[in-house]
Write a protein that holds these residues in place. Structure first.
Motif, PDB file in Angstrom:
ATOM      1  N   MET A 299     -19.752  -5.681  -0.165  1.00 21.97           N
ATOM      2  CA  MET A 299     -19.863  -6.780   1.225  1.00 21.97           C
ATOM      3  C   MET A 299     -20.088  -5.841   2.442  1.00 21.97           C
ATOM      4  N   THR A 300     -19.223  -4.793   2.377  1.00 18.53           N
ATOM      5  CA  THR A 300     -19.190  -3.907   3.602  1.00 18.53           C
ATOM      6  C   THR A 300     -20.363  -2.949   3.751  1.00 18.53           C
ATOM      7  N   GLY A 301     -20.932  -2.677   2.523  1.00 21.08           N
ATOM      8  CA  GLY A 301     -22.148  -1.873   2.211  1.00 21.08           C
ATOM      9  C   GLY A 301     -23.556  -2.779   2.763  1.00 21.08           C
ATOM     10  N   LEU A 302     -23.170  -4.014   2.711  1.00 17.66           N
ATOM     11  CA  LEU A 302     -24.372  -5.226   2.913  1.00 17.66           C
ATOM     12  C   LEU A 302     -24.200  -5.110   4.620  1.00 17.66           C
ATOM     13  N   LEU A 303     -22.974  -5.153   5.137  1.00 15.60           N
ATOM     14  CA  LEU A 303     -23.075  -5.273   6.755  1.00 15.60           C
ATOM     15  C   LEU A 303     -23.764  -4.112   7.109  1.00 15.60           C
ATOM     16  N   ARG A 304     -23.605  -2.714   6.429  1.00  9.33           N
ATOM     17  CA  ARG A 304     -24.065  -1.486   7.250  1.00  9.33           C
ATOM     18  C   ARG A 304     -25.530  -1.631   7.032  1.00  9.33           C
ATOM     19  N   ILE A 305     -26.162  -2.391   6.094  1.00 13.71           N
ATOM     20  CA  ILE A 305     -27.869  -2.467   6.272  1.00 13.71           C
ATOM     21  C   ILE A 305     -28.019  -3.726   7.049  1.00 13.71           C
ATOM     22  N   ARG A 306     -27.145  -4.362   7.472  1.00  8.62           N
ATOM     23  CA  ARG A 306     -27.288  -5.504   8.408  1.00  8.62           C
ATOM     24  C   ARG A 306     -27.788  -7.021   7.597  1.00  8.62           C
ATOM     25  N   VAL A 307     -27.129  -6.996   6.385  1.00  3.16           N
ATOM     26  CA  VAL A 307     -27.376  -8.159   5.555  1.00  3.16           C
ATOM     27  C   VAL A 307     -26.221  -8.939   5.481  1.00  3.16           C
ATOM     28  N   ARG A 308     -26.188 -10.429   5.759  1.00  3.12           N
ATOM     29  CA  ARG A 308     -24.924 -11.101   5.815  1.00  3.12           C
ATOM     30  C   ARG A 308     -24.501 -11.675   4.485  1.00  3.12           C
ATOM     31  N   PRO A 309     -23.470 -11.378   4.025  1.00  2.00           N
ATOM     32  CA  PRO A 309     -22.951 -12.090   2.775  1.00  2.00           C
ATOM     33  C   PRO A 309     -23.056 -13.527   3.022  1.00  2.00           C
ATOM     34  N   TYR A 310     -23.391 -14.361   2.044  1.00  5.37           N
ATOM     35  CA  TYR A 310     -23.754 -15.723   2.131  1.00  5.37           C
ATOM     36  C   TYR A 310     -22.602 -16.286   1.190  1.00  5.37           C
ATOM     37  N   TYR A 311     -23.169 -16.496  -0.091  1.00  5.23           N
ATOM     38  CA  TYR A 311     -22.531 -16.993  -1.167  1.00  5.23           C
ATOM     39  C   TYR A 311     -21.857 -15.790  -2.207  1.00  5.23           C
ATOM     40  N   LEU A 312     -21.053 -16.190  -2.885  1.00  4.95           N
ATOM     41  CA  LEU A 312     -20.554 -15.371  -4.022  1.00  4.95           C
ATOM     42  C   LEU A 312     -20.535 -16.723  -4.774  1.00  4.95           C
ATOM     43  N   TYR A 313     -21.654 -16.581  -6.116  1.00  6.11           N
ATOM     44  CA  TYR A 313     -21.660 -17.536  -6.888  1.00  6.11           C
ATOM     45  C   TYR A 313     -20.859 -17.384  -8.088  1.00  6.11           C
TER      46      TYR A 313
END
Length: 398
Positions: A299-313
């Motif tokens: 999740m923190t890695g996604l923020l570094r590339i500017r991707v917003r976590p949305y769902y955890l299915y």
């Protein structure tokens, strides 16, 4: 100049430092840069049998057997790019587990279904599934660059005998567009499949332009795992085409930190520079990401590339997928290990996908007592707040 396919490509576009994949094994092929940058080359050279897989990984006897036994039942393909992220010697590699057939796929599991989310029940046309009041999905293709072993639509997209199309996939879109136009309450259309970006730009534009011509359609979304499985597909030409039909959003599907590479970061950057927001929908998968440390890193890695976590299915109990399922309690444990420990908007919403829709299943952090609200924070500390501070019901105000 040539390169091994396990190396990440240098980019002139600004991007954060990526998490590099494992160093390639000596037996892995060397690929010229021009080919490695060409997404069509990757699609043509996909791994589809054991012989090709051995160019990238050392198959175990169980993997060899699973590949043979899944033939004629579940499709299988892996792009060279995604294959390069696999650990060649570790069958428990989280990337490898998502992409290489396993014997567990062929076992029977209690409660498993081919369509647990009700796509067929809510289907209105050849492609349109209308489950929620103001939005629909369009199942535009069965094709994927990689057939994920945990796919919710595993039967419909990967069983050689199975399909969710009433008619041929290549049939006219007129009926689908007419249905959407005839229902002005539909303001949001999600293109999914399969993976819509499997189509070439021209075909995809025909679909998107047809939707944009419908006045009541406000938002077009694309569900695609190409930024993860083959980021070379996210070209400036594709992004420029999509930008002509704004607002367009893209949701993708990073499941493990190993998937956050320099190439993936560059693909996300291209989308964002063309005004296309990128969200992420992670699936909780046993043996892939079912621990707090991995999920925090993801999740923190996604923020570094500017991707917003949305769902955890929560992984669906799909035929051929059940071995990836965890307990709901495991999901709660992971969510509590995220909330308060990382940036608030890095925390996705944990949901179960059912025939009646997506159901949030967060464990309550409060309960009502005679004294007021009993609150619990991320450390497990508790505090009772008097009703005069936070009235529980509107009647308390009278």
């Amino acid at each position: 100049m040539s390169r091994t396919s396990g190396e990440t490509e240098a980019s002139t576009e600004p991007q954060p430092a990526p998490r590099a994949p494992a160093a390639p094994a000596a037996f892995r092929p060397t690929v010229p840069d021009a080919q490695w940058r060409d997404w069509r080359w990757h699609m043509r050279k996909r791994v589809t049998n054991a012989e090709k897989a051995r160019q990238w990984i050392r198959l175990t006897p169980d993997e060899e057997e699973a590949i043979v036994r899944s033939a004629g039942r579940y499709r299988w393909s892996v792009t060279p790019y995604y294959a390069s992220l696999m650990d060649p010697d570790d069958p428990l590699c989280p990337v490898r587990r998502q992409a290489v057939p396993a014997l567990a796929e062929l076992m029977e599991h209690s409660g498993a279904e081919v369509d647990p989310v009700g796509d067929m029940y809510y289907r209105k046309t050849n492609r349109v599934v209308h489950k929620y009041p103001d939005r629909v999905i369009m199942l535009v293709t069965e094709a994927c660059p990689v057939y994920c072993r945990h796919c919710t639509r595993k039967f419909h997209t990967t069983d050689v005998e199975g399909t969710y199309f009433r008619e041929n996939e290549g049939s006219s879109y007129e009926e689908d567009l007419r249905y959407i136009a005839a229902h002005p309450e539909i303001r949001d259309v999600l293109l999914t499949g399969g993976d819509p970006l499997s189509y070439r730009d021209g075909t995809l534009e025909e679909i998107v332009s047809g939707l944009r011509a419908i006045p009541s359609v406000e938002i077009i979304r694309i569900g695609s795992r190409f930024p993860v499985l083959l980021p070379q597909r996210i070209t400036d030409e594709l992004c420029g085409m999509l930008a002509r039909y704004h607002p367009v959003w893209l949701n993708t599907h990073f499941n493990h930190p190993k998937e956050i590479t320099g190439e993936a970061a560059a693909a996300v950057d291209r989308l964002l520079r063309h005004g296309i927001p990128v969200g992420n929908q992670t699936v909780l998968l046993r043996g892939v990401n079912d621990d707090v440390a991995t999920m925090r890193t993801l999740m923190t890695g996604l923020l570094r590339i500017r991707v917003r976590p949305y769902y955890l299915y929560h992984c669906d109990n799909v035929t051929g997928v059940s071995h990836f399922m965890t307990s709901v309690e495991k999901g709660w444990e992971i969510m509590e290990g995220l909330q308060g420990h990382i940036t608030g908007f890095a925390v996705p919403q944990y949901v179960l996908t059912t025939k009646i829709g997506k159901i949030p299943v967060a464990r309550p952090a409060f309960h009502e007592t005679p004294e007021g609200l009993r609150l619990r924070n991320y450390r497990g500390e508790e505090l009772t707040v008097d009703r005069s501070v936070y009235p529980v019901r509107e009647a308390d105000l009278r």
